[in-house]
Design an enzyme around this catalytic site. Structure first.
Site, PDB file in Angstrom:
ATOM      1  N   GLU A   3      43.040  14.081  45.938  1.00 38.12           N
ATOM      2  CA  GLU A   3      44.338  13.731  45.350  1.00 38.12           C
ATOM      3  C   GLU A   3      44.173  13.740  43.822  1.00 38.12           C
ATOM      4  OE1 GLU A   3      46.000  10.229  47.258  1.00 38.12           O
ATOM      5  OE2 GLU A   3      44.906  10.644  49.102  1.00 38.12           O
ATOM      6  N   LYS A  61      48.039  18.007  42.378  1.00 38.86           N
ATOM      7  CA  LYS A  61      46.755  18.360  42.991  1.00 38.86           C
ATOM      8  C   LYS A  61      46.343  19.800  42.675  1.00 38.86           C
ATOM      9  CE  LYS A  61      48.143  15.381  46.819  1.00 38.86           C
ATOM     10  NZ  LYS A  61      48.535  15.369  48.252  1.00 38.86           N
ATOM     11  N   ARG A 262      51.428  10.191  59.150  1.00 37.62           N
ATOM     12  CA  ARG A 262      50.092  10.031  58.581  1.00 37.62           C
ATOM     13  C   ARG A 262      49.509   8.681  58.967  1.00 37.62           C
ATOM     14  NH1 ARG A 262      49.469  13.282  54.073  1.00 37.62           N
ATOM     15  NH2 ARG A 262      47.264  12.875  54.418  1.00 37.62           N
TER      16      ARG A 262
END
Ligand code: ZN
Length: 290
Positions: A3, A61, A262
């Site tokens: 990240e 990113k 997630r």
């Protein structure tokens, strides 16, 4: 997945080693064809060969290597990618997908077990970063910006934090950590957060990203910095992958659940879930946050 703190660590490692160097030979190995997005693999390798890197920047990113012909080589490491500076004679690792030799006897190696990493070569880097908003450490990502994005969405607050159009660079680790720091349950509907909590969440996003950057990122699995070493922040997280362990703030066991598809970690003891319309009411106990 690397990240913002991980990709920025890689950028800081590689920039002094790469800027001013010419890419003398570029090879995308057999089986890694999906790496090349804008060109066929051989054509991309040919286009990059002979170019000098004039700048190495980052947005979210994405790593952005500006080349001497004005184009930008855009690299995204996705799930398991790493890019490591080594010598040209270093042996290839098991998951090496590409190598880029430099004019000083060194070499960059892209290692990527899952093979989701991508390379673009484009005139304008925005072409390679669709639906990408302000970088989460840029001033454009402000408390007001976040509050406005949350106010129009009914999705869980975590889903909004993961949206790269809202805060480019935030992923699963730091979305969970930011919600814990802010004392907000990540399942809270975004439009119930309200401006006061949105400001707290904004500060929490910045805090967790800066702390992780100071620790050179988090290595829960594949992440390696630009020199091949692990980050240090994985031992300092508050909730991510700490399910069953006591909360640093209230002692309740951290739980793992699923939000926005997630794996999500939170403390049921001190992360609050305000209802829509209650966001301006006080509920002033700041969850014993100190
Ligand atoms: Zn707690």
């Amino acid at each position: 997945m690397p990240e913002l703190p991980e990709v920025e660590t890689i950028r800081r490692d590689l920039a002094p080693l790469l800027v001013g160097r010419t890419l003398t030979a570029v090879r995308i190995h057999a089986g890694a064809e999906r790496l090349a997005i804008t060109h066929a693999p051989a054509a991309l390798a040919r286009e990059l060969s002979g170019r000098r890197v004039d700048d190495l920047a980052r947005h979210g990113k994405y790593l952005l290597a500006r080349l001497d012909d004005g184009r930008t080589w855009v690299l995204h490491l996705r799930m398991t990618g790493s890019i490591v500076h080594t010598t040209a004679t270093a042996q290839a690792g098991r998951f090496e997908r590409a190598r880029v030799d430099l004019d000083d006897g060194h070499s960059l190696r892209l290692n990527d077990m899952r093979k989701f990493a991508t390379w673009h070569l484009v005139a304008d880097p925005r072409e390679a970063m669709p639906n990408t908003g302000p970088d989460a450490l840029d001033a454009e990502f402000s408390p007001a910006w976040l509050a406005a994005r949350l106010a129009t969405r009914t999705a869980p607050v975590k889903a909004v934090l993961l949206d790269q159009a809202v805060a480019a660079g935030v992923g699963n680790i730091y979305a969970d950590e930011a919600c814990w720091i802010a004392g907000i349950d990540p399942r809270t509907p975004a439009d119930a957060v309200g401006p006061r909590r949105a400001a707290r969440l904004h500060a929490a996003v910045c805090e967790t990203l800066e702390e992780a950057l100071g620790d050179r990122g988090s290595s829960f699995s594949d992440y390696r910095d630009g020199l091949g070493a692990q980050g240090l922040h994985q031992v300092r997280v508050h909730v991510f992958r700490r399910d069953g362990e006591p909360c640093d703030r209230c002692g309740s066991p951290i739980v793992k659940t699923r939000v926005a598809g997630r794996g999500t970690h939170l403390c049921p003891g001190c992360q609050r879930r305000p209802r829509r319309g209650s966001s301006r009411s006080s509920r002033s106990s700041r969850s014993s946050a100190g």
